[in-house]
Scaffold this active site. Structure first.
Site, PDB file in Angstrom:
ATOM      1  N   ARG A  46      -8.784  -0.448   4.061  1.00  0.00           N
ATOM      2  CA  ARG A  46      -7.972   0.575   3.391  1.00  0.00           C
ATOM      3  C   ARG A  46      -6.588   0.034   3.050  1.00  0.00           C
ATOM      4  O   ARG A  46      -5.962   0.439   2.082  1.00  0.00           O
ATOM      5  CB  ARG A  46      -7.811   1.795   4.289  1.00  0.00           C
ATOM      6  CG  ARG A  46      -9.064   2.579   4.505  1.00  0.00           C
ATOM      7  CD  ARG A  46      -8.778   3.869   5.202  1.00  0.00           C
ATOM      8  NE  ARG A  46      -7.753   4.610   4.473  1.00  0.00           N
ATOM      9  CZ  ARG A  46      -7.287   5.793   4.866  1.00  0.00           C
ATOM     10  NH1 ARG A  46      -7.744   6.339   5.981  1.00  0.00           N
ATOM     11  NH2 ARG A  46      -6.377   6.434   4.164  1.00  0.00           N
ATOM     12  N   LYS A  75       0.857  -1.199   0.000  1.00  0.00           N
ATOM     13  CA  LYS A  75       0.000   0.000   0.000  1.00  0.00           C
ATOM     14  C   LYS A  75       0.885   1.238   0.000  1.00  0.00           C
ATOM     15  O   LYS A  75       0.727   2.125  -0.840  1.00  0.00           O
ATOM     16  CB  LYS A  75      -0.891   0.024   1.225  1.00  0.00           C
ATOM     17  CG  LYS A  75      -1.561   1.372   1.481  1.00  0.00           C
ATOM     18  CD  LYS A  75      -2.456   1.403   2.689  1.00  0.00           C
ATOM     19  CE  LYS A  75      -1.791   1.834   3.928  1.00  0.00           C
ATOM     20  NZ  LYS A  75      -1.674   3.290   4.093  1.00  0.00           N
ATOM     21  N   ASN A  76       1.839   1.303   0.916  1.00  0.00           N
ATOM     22  CA  ASN A  76       2.649   2.517   1.055  1.00  0.00           C
ATOM     23  C   ASN A  76       3.720   2.627  -0.025  1.00  0.00           C
ATOM     24  O   ASN A  76       4.364   3.673  -0.136  1.00  0.00           O
ATOM     25  CB  ASN A  76       3.247   2.599   2.454  1.00  0.00           C
ATOM     26  CG  ASN A  76       2.157   2.805   3.504  1.00  0.00           C
ATOM     27  OD1 ASN A  76       1.006   3.117   3.176  1.00  0.00           O
ATOM     28  ND2 ASN A  76       2.499   2.593   4.761  1.00  0.00           N
ATOM     29  N   CYS A  99      -6.200  12.701  11.200  1.00  0.00           N
ATOM     30  CA  CYS A  99      -6.919  11.429  11.018  1.00  0.00           C
ATOM     31  C   CYS A  99      -6.902  10.718  12.366  1.00  0.00           C
ATOM     32  O   CYS A  99      -6.604  11.294  13.393  1.00  0.00           O
ATOM     33  CB  CYS A  99      -6.252  10.587   9.941  1.00  0.00           C
ATOM     34  SG  CYS A  99      -4.715   9.897  10.508  1.00  0.00           S
ATOM     35  N   ASP A 116       3.909   1.471  12.060  1.00  0.00           N
ATOM     36  CA  ASP A 116       2.772   0.755  11.455  1.00  0.00           C
ATOM     37  C   ASP A 116       2.648  -0.673  11.961  1.00  0.00           C
ATOM     38  O   ASP A 116       1.646  -1.332  11.681  1.00  0.00           O
ATOM     39  CB  ASP A 116       2.884   0.733   9.921  1.00  0.00           C
ATOM     40  CG  ASP A 116       2.758   2.115   9.344  1.00  0.00           C
ATOM     41  OD1 ASP A 116       3.047   2.281   8.147  1.00  0.00           O
ATOM     42  OD2 ASP A 116       2.385   3.030  10.088  1.00  0.00           O
ATOM     43  N   ARG A 165      -1.454  14.955  11.853  1.00  0.00           N
ATOM     44  CA  ARG A 165      -0.905  14.786  10.488  1.00  0.00           C
ATOM     45  C   ARG A 165      -0.700  16.148   9.786  1.00  0.00           C
ATOM     46  O   ARG A 165      -1.232  16.406   8.712  1.00  0.00           O
ATOM     47  CB  ARG A 165      -1.817  13.898   9.643  1.00  0.00           C
ATOM     48  CG  ARG A 165      -2.250  12.588  10.274  1.00  0.00           C
ATOM     49  CD  ARG A 165      -1.143  11.594  10.530  1.00  0.00           C
ATOM     50  NE  ARG A 165      -0.537  11.004   9.372  1.00  0.00           N
ATOM     51  CZ  ARG A 165      -0.990   9.923   8.735  1.00  0.00           C
ATOM     52  NH1 ARG A 165      -2.097   9.374   9.130  1.00  0.00           N
ATOM     53  NH2 ARG A 165      -0.347   9.426   7.691  1.00  0.00           N
TER      54      ARG A 165
HETATM   55  C1  EPZ Z   1       3.580   7.476   5.919  1.00  0.00           C
HETATM   56  O1  EPZ Z   1       2.706   8.486   6.400  1.00  0.00           O
HETATM   57  C2  EPZ Z   1       2.751   6.204   5.843  1.00  0.00           C
HETATM   58  N1  EPZ Z   1       1.637   6.394   4.917  1.00  0.00           N
HETATM   59  C3  EPZ Z   1       2.216   5.868   7.236  1.00  0.00           C
HETATM   60  O2  EPZ Z   1       1.512   4.628   7.131  1.00  0.00           O
HETATM   61  C4  EPZ Z   1       3.409   5.673   8.175  1.00  0.00           C
HETATM   62  O3  EPZ Z   1       2.927   5.420   9.473  1.00  0.00           O
HETATM   63  C5  EPZ Z   1       4.272   6.946   8.184  1.00  0.00           C
HETATM   64  O4  EPZ Z   1       4.683   7.267   6.827  1.00  0.00           O
HETATM   65  C6  EPZ Z   1       5.518   6.788   9.036  1.00  0.00           C
HETATM   66  O5  EPZ Z   1       6.267   5.707   8.580  1.00  0.00           O
HETATM   67  C7  EPZ Z   1       1.866   6.254   3.591  1.00  0.00           C
HETATM   68  O6  EPZ Z   1       2.980   6.009   3.152  1.00  0.00           O
HETATM   69  C8  EPZ Z   1       0.679   6.404   2.690  1.00  0.00           C
HETATM   70  P1  EPZ Z   1       5.230  11.073   8.075  1.00  0.00           P
HETATM   71  P2  EPZ Z   1       3.189  10.042   6.401  1.00  0.00           P
HETATM   72  O7  EPZ Z   1       5.098  12.290   7.262  1.00  0.00           O
HETATM   73  O8  EPZ Z   1       4.020  10.300   5.224  1.00  0.00           O
HETATM   74  C9  EPZ Z   1       4.838  14.423  11.389  1.00  0.00           C
HETATM   75  C10 EPZ Z   1      -0.244   3.123   7.519  1.00  0.00           C
HETATM   76  O9  EPZ Z   1      -0.727   2.639   8.550  1.00  0.00           O
HETATM   77  N2  EPZ Z   1       4.790  15.378  10.279  1.00  0.00           N
HETATM   78  O10 EPZ Z   1       6.511  10.314   8.046  1.00  0.00           O
HETATM   79  O11 EPZ Z   1       1.989  10.880   6.605  1.00  0.00           O
HETATM   80  C11 EPZ Z   1       3.565  13.572  11.452  1.00  0.00           C
HETATM   81  O12 EPZ Z   1       2.547  14.268  12.146  1.00  0.00           O
HETATM   82  C12 EPZ Z   1       0.108   4.601   7.462  1.00  0.00           C
HETATM   83  O13 EPZ Z   1      -0.002   2.471   6.474  1.00  0.00           O
HETATM   84  C13 EPZ Z   1       4.809  16.751  10.579  1.00  0.00           C
HETATM   85  O14 EPZ Z   1       4.854  17.147  11.737  1.00  0.00           O
HETATM   86  O15 EPZ Z   1       4.067  10.051   7.725  1.00  0.00           O
HETATM   87  C14 EPZ Z   1       4.037  12.351  12.199  1.00  0.00           C
HETATM   88  O16 EPZ Z   1       4.033  12.628  13.576  1.00  0.00           O
HETATM   89  C15 EPZ Z   1      -0.229   5.325   8.755  1.00  0.00           C
HETATM   90  N3  EPZ Z   1       4.759  17.626   9.554  1.00  0.00           N
HETATM   91  C16 EPZ Z   1       5.482  12.184  11.713  1.00  0.00           C
HETATM   92  O17 EPZ Z   1       5.859  13.453  11.144  1.00  0.00           O
HETATM   93  C17 EPZ Z   1       4.706  17.231   8.243  1.00  0.00           C
HETATM   94  O18 EPZ Z   1       4.684  18.097   7.346  1.00  0.00           O
HETATM   95  C18 EPZ Z   1       5.662  11.119  10.653  1.00  0.00           C
HETATM   96  O19 EPZ Z   1       4.836  11.453   9.583  1.00  0.00           O
HETATM   97  C19 EPZ Z   1       4.689  15.840   7.962  1.00  0.00           C
HETATM   98  C20 EPZ Z   1       4.731  14.935   8.994  1.00  0.00           C
END
Ligand code: EPZ
Length: 416
Positions: free
Chosen positions: A397, A22-23, A116, A305, A121
């Site tokens: 999902r 998925k990711n 979410c 995850d 996020r």
């Molecule tokens: C990706 O989400 C994955 N989703 C998530 O998988 C996964 O948990 C996450 O990476 C971490 O590995 C997809 O790839 C579609 P991040 P993403 O930006 O990109 C903070 C699942 O269950 N942050 O690395 O949204 C954020 O709030 C899903 O398959 C900011 O503060 O994750 C979080 O605390 C859930 N500002 C941390 O960084 C930003 O601009 C990590 O988020 C962006 C992120």
């Protein structure tokens, strides 16, 4: 909304082939919109987030054709540079179309993704990087109106190795004028997959998998043929299912190196694990061993995850385990539901203390998010009696017919 009905007490046994990630596929599908031509993707999983992303591609002018797990996408025409708020609210990864539309059309209008189930996020890191590269961004009634007429490659330093922000910067930079360097980049395998795909389309990206990625912008990208890598989180979920049910399974189409922390921790919990090039065998112990401090973190750390699923395994350990969730601020919503099934888990801030219990009992529980819902299913597989897990839509999902996969391994599970 759908629900899973599970009769616990049946160990998972047998062989299962893991599907496309998925990711991994979501950023690749966004990247297709950067290309002008025809792309053929193999190993596409039939999951809600993929279907939603295909709808976005069609809204933007692509023609999408499914043949089994192979999808052919003609991205020659781009008829819009706007992504409505509904799509972004429904699926956060639509934010990647911001980098794509700016890269291809030098403009984008996209809804602000809300928080979410697992946290706020925010997208501040995306916006900060884009502004650094010359994108003018105005927020009007919840829409981000972006002018990318003057984008140019820059040195970007991410405050946090955000997966999405890294991917969005790669997508914007692939067709921006000049050289972009992303420092403190995310190192997840999905970042490497995106680099591989982009380069097959004619991009010039290198360094993915490290914390420093270099991108030389090019004028045009063409279509290609590509096979999506296996889903390391789906694989880890099924391994946890075998562990908690005292089962014995063999997974095919997996990449053990992308699952190193999960495999090491399952070994610490007493599982026997044998790795092949693209296979993993796991035999569960009679009694799960407690695992000391686990911190979730950016790759190659223990993946957030997998936190709910691994925590579920530890609810039946012969001792106390500790898990700290350092990535998302609201990813403990499965704990209350697990405790209703007899688990003994206390929470102190972002740390969960899991005292192993002798058994779990079936209950009527409610999934609150994708991985938490999957964790409750695993708990139901091991619990005495019947468990009903509400809100199957969350699980669907990210898992393709999880009930069929588990049923094929001997579980008594039905989707209603
Ligand atoms: C990706 O989400 C994955 N989703 C998530 O998988 C996964 O948990 C996450 O990476 C971490 O590995 C997809 O790839 C579609 P991040 P993403 O930006 O990109 C903070 C699942 O269950 N942050 O690395 O949204 C954020 O709030 C899903 O398959 C900011 O503060 O994750 C979080 O605390 C859930 N500002 C941390 O960084 C930003 O601009 C990590 O988020 C962006 C992120």
């Amino acid at each position: 909304m759908g629900r899973y009905r599970i009769e616990g007490g049946y160990p998972l046994k047998g062989t299962l082939t893991i599907r496309g990630s998925k990711n991994g596929i979501l950023p690749v599908l966004a990247a297709v919109m950067l290309t002008e031509g025809e792309t053929i993707l193999h190993q596409c999983p039939f999951i809600a987030d993929v279907f939603l992303t295909m709808e976005v591609l069609e809204q933007l002018g692509c023609r999408v054709k499914w043949q089994g797990r192979t999808v052919t996408i003609d991205s020659q025409n781009c008829i819009s540079t706007a992504i409505d708020s509904k799509s972004v609210q429904k699926m956060r990864s639509s934010i990647l179309f911001m980098g794509v539309l700016l890269g291809r059309c030098r403009e984008a209008k996209i809804g602000y993704p809300g928080g979410c189930e697992i946290g706020m996020r925010p997208i501040d890191l995306h916006l900060k990087a884009f502004r650094k590269m010359g994108v003018k961004i105005k927020e009007e009634k919840g829409l981000l109106c972006c002018d990318g007429s003057r984008i140019v490659g820059k040195k970007i330093n991410l405050d946090f190795p955000s997966v999405g922000a890294t991917e969005n910067c790669m997508l914007l930079a692939a067709k921006a004028k000049g050289h972009t360097t992303i420092y403190n980049a995310a190192c997840e395998p999905e970042i490497v997959e995106l680099q591989t795909f982009l380069n097959k389309c004619g991009a010039k990206v290198k360094g993915a998998g490290t914390d420093c990625i270099h991108i030389e912008g090019v004028k045009k990208l063409h279509g290609t043929e590509y096979s999506i890598a296996p889903d390391r989180i789906e694989a880890g979920t099924f391994l946890c299912g075998a562990a908690i049910t005292k089962g014995e399974i063999q997974l095919k189409n997996v990449c053990p190196n992308a699952m190193r922390q999960v495999l090491l921790r399952l070994g610490e919990a007493g599982c026997v694990i044998k790795e092949g090039k693209e296979e993993i065998y796991l035999k569960a112990p009679e009694k799960i061993l407690p695992v000391s401090k686990i911190h979730t973190g950016p790759y190659p750390g223990f993946p957030t995850d997998m936190q709910p699923q691994f925590m579920t395994v530890l609810t039946l350990a012969g001792g106390t385990s500790i898990i700290s969730e350092t990535v998302f601020e609201a990813r403990f919503k499965h704990i209350g539901e697990l405790c209703r099934m007899g688990a003994d888990i206390a929470v102190e801030g972002q740390t969960a203390i899991i005292k192993g219990v002798k058994k779990l009992h079936g209950a009527y529980v409610s999934g609150k998010d994708l991985r938490g819902g999957a964790a409750l299913i695993l708990a139901g597989l091991a619990a005495e009696g019947e468990t009903v897990v509400e809100n199957a839509c969350y699980v669907q999902r990210g898992y393709e017919q999880i009930e069929k996969s588990l049923f094929s391994l001997g579980a008594k599970i039905f989707l209603e």
